[in-house]
Design a protein around this motif. Structure first.
Motif, PDB file in Angstrom:
ATOM      1  N   SER A   1      38.072  37.665  34.127  1.00 26.45           N
ATOM      2  CA  SER A   1      38.243  36.964  32.854  1.00 26.45           C
ATOM      3  C   SER A   1      36.936  36.893  32.072  1.00 26.45           C
ATOM      4  O   SER A   1      36.936  36.502  30.912  1.00 26.45           O
ATOM      5  CB  SER A   1      38.743  35.535  33.111  1.00 26.45           C
ATOM      6  N   GLY A   2      35.821  37.238  32.719  1.00 23.42           N
ATOM      7  CA  GLY A   2      34.511  37.085  32.102  1.00 23.42           C
ATOM      8  C   GLY A   2      33.903  35.722  32.368  1.00 23.42           C
ATOM      9  O   GLY A   2      32.724  35.494  32.077  1.00 23.42           O
ATOM     10  N   GLU A   3      34.696  34.824  32.965  1.00 23.89           N
ATOM     11  CA  GLU A   3      34.199  33.485  33.287  1.00 23.89           C
ATOM     12  C   GLU A   3      33.610  33.477  34.691  1.00 23.89           C
ATOM     13  O   GLU A   3      34.161  34.097  35.605  1.00 23.89           O
ATOM     14  CB  GLU A   3      35.339  32.470  33.192  1.00 23.89           C
ATOM     15  N   THR A   4      32.516  32.771  34.854  1.00 23.44           N
ATOM     16  CA  THR A   4      31.884  32.625  36.164  1.00 23.44           C
ATOM     17  C   THR A   4      31.655  31.149  36.446  1.00 23.44           C
ATOM     18  O   THR A   4      31.124  30.423  35.599  1.00 23.44           O
ATOM     19  CB  THR A   4      30.533  33.369  36.210  1.00 23.44           C
TER      20      THR A   4
ATOM     21  N   ALA B   1      33.248  34.701  40.459  1.00 21.38           N
ATOM     22  CA  ALA B   1      33.827  35.397  39.308  1.00 21.38           C
ATOM     23  C   ALA B   1      35.313  35.067  39.241  1.00 21.38           C
ATOM     24  O   ALA B   1      36.052  35.258  40.217  1.00 21.38           O
ATOM     25  CB  ALA B   1      33.611  36.902  39.445  1.00 21.38           C
ATOM     26  N   MET B   2      35.764  34.586  38.097  1.00 22.94           N
ATOM     27  CA  MET B   2      37.142  34.120  37.944  1.00 22.94           C
ATOM     28  C   MET B   2      38.068  35.246  37.484  1.00 22.94           C
ATOM     29  O   MET B   2      37.641  36.179  36.799  1.00 22.94           O
ATOM     30  CB  MET B   2      37.194  32.965  36.943  1.00 22.94           C
TER      31      MET B   2
ATOM     32  N   THR C   1      43.231  33.836  46.104  1.00 22.44           N
ATOM     33  CA  THR C   1      42.350  33.627  47.250  1.00 22.44           C
ATOM     34  C   THR C   1      40.926  33.935  46.805  1.00 22.44           C
ATOM     35  O   THR C   1      40.709  34.421  45.697  1.00 22.44           O
ATOM     36  CB  THR C   1      42.760  34.513  48.441  1.00 22.44           C
ATOM     37  N   LEU C   2      39.970  33.624  47.666  1.00 26.21           N
ATOM     38  CA  LEU C   2      38.575  33.923  47.358  1.00 26.21           C
ATOM     39  C   LEU C   2      38.130  35.083  48.234  1.00 26.21           C
ATOM     40  O   LEU C   2      38.255  35.041  49.459  1.00 26.21           O
ATOM     41  CB  LEU C   2      37.699  32.697  47.613  1.00 26.21           C
TER      42      LEU C   2
END
Length: 363
Positions: free
Chosen positions: A22-25, A110-111, A211-212
């Motif tokens: 998504s570009g979100e961290t 990183a999302m 999950t991560l």
């Protein structure tokens, strides 16, 4: 009746974990790693700041954020924020059984892409981008593309390789895809044959399908290396549906051509790259690699363009060296470039990032 429109349903099922960035961290102080529970807590910051206000910890938290070192779980325990309270401020939680972070260090997360309701999905543009790459590779294979010209350009290029690859990708797209019967003077995206293929965004899936995942590099000899990069990923066996429309007045690309392109790209990927990793499964048929962290060979057509060249490995490694500052000097000796496959750990099993099965059906 619009008989020039062909409508299809695309069914996609993830085989490995998939990360659509998504570009979100989330910074390491913006999420909680509950080691004992093997869970990660993604914080609802409205609830978190209400908790800090109740406990009169806002000033302490501001000092913590501006300081250097220390993970958020340790800070919370030091300020008597209980496990119950930590879970009460969760937006959602993620399984972390596959993480093997050295010295228990916390890293940025990183999302993955989510819709307006906060649920993960796959944008149609992501799927279309993967199909575009496969279609371009098949078009190149059927053409009389001048490989010697490309080799000379790579040899003489002294700038940034990322910029070079972007330029080459644009040039190849212009030559093979921006060709809707328009002269080369107007070879731009308006004339892109892919504009005649429209793909909707997918359905969302529940947060329990997240999950991560940790980045894991696999070597040809079977050794693996865990890297301190974690991504929020969609689990294997997650199912997505897309609507695809092919407008025959806008493109000559057919469904059968798309299916052949997917199969051929996979065959080339296995033959030119994955066969050097004996422990990795080579998929067959309608499988593509989607999303982030899948590796250079899934994102470019360079290996396919150079597949009949005896110095292919050297040319690819030279290109990668310009991006990654001479980290690919060993590739030539190993006979493969790049020399790592991209994996992640899911329930104790190492799976290839981004592998998805895809099926097309006429509506």
């Amino acid at each position: 009746m619009r008989e020039f429109l062909e409508r299809y349903k695309i069914e996609l099922e993830t085989i490995g974990p998939i990360h659509i960035g998504s570009g979100e961290t989330l910074r390491k102080r913006e999420w909680i790693l509950e080691w004992a529970d093997q869970r990660a807590i993604v914080i609802d910051f409205d609830k978190f700041f209400q908790l800090l206000q109740r406990k009169q910890l806002l000033a302490e938290y501001e000092r913590y954020v501006s300081a250097v070192g220390g993970d958020l779980l340790r800070w919370m325990k030091a300020h008597e924020i209980s496990k119950k309270e930590r879970y009460e401020i969760a937006k959602y939680t993620l399984d972390t059984k596959g993480l093997n972070l050295k010295n228990s260090r916390i890293h940025d997360m990183a999302m993955t892409m989510k819709d307006a309701y906060g649920l993960p999905y796959i944008p149609g543009s992501s799927l279309k981008g993967a199909l575009r790459n496969a279609i371009l590779a098949l078009m190149l294979d059927r053409s009389n593309y001048n490989v010697s010209e490309l080799k000379e350009e790579i040899r003489n290029y002294r700038g940034n390789s990322n910029r070079f690859l972007s330029r080459e990708s644009s040039r190849l797209n212009q030559k093979y895809l921006y060709t809707k019967g328009i002269s080369e003077k107007r070879a731009d995206a308006v004339n892109d044959m892919m504009s005649g293929i429209r793909i909707s965004d997918s359905n969302p899936v529940g947060l329990e399908r997240l999950t991560l995942c940790q980045k894991i590099d696999a070597m040809p000899d079977g050794r693996t290396r865990d890297l301190p990069l974690v991504r929020e990923c969609i689990l294997p066996q997650s199912k997505f549906s897309f609507d695809m429309t092919i407008d025959r007045t806008e493109t000559t690309i057919t469904l059968s051509f798309i299916q052949e392109a997917v199969s051929r790209f996979l065959e080339d990927y296995n033959r030119l790259f994955l066969q050097h990793f004996p422990e990795e499964k080579q998929y067959k048929g309608q499988v593509l690699y989607l999303g982030g962290g899948t590796g250079f060979p899934t994102k470019t057509v360079l290996n396919q363009v150079l597949q009949n060249e005896p110095d292919r490995v050297r040319i690819v490694s030279d290109t990668l060296n310009k991006i990654f500052r001479n980290k690919h000097n060993e590739d030539i000796r190993k006979g493969i470039s790049p020399r790592v496959a991209k994996l992640s750990d899911i329930d104790g099993e190492l799976l290839q990032m981004g592998a998805c099965g895809i099926d097309f059906a006429m509506v």
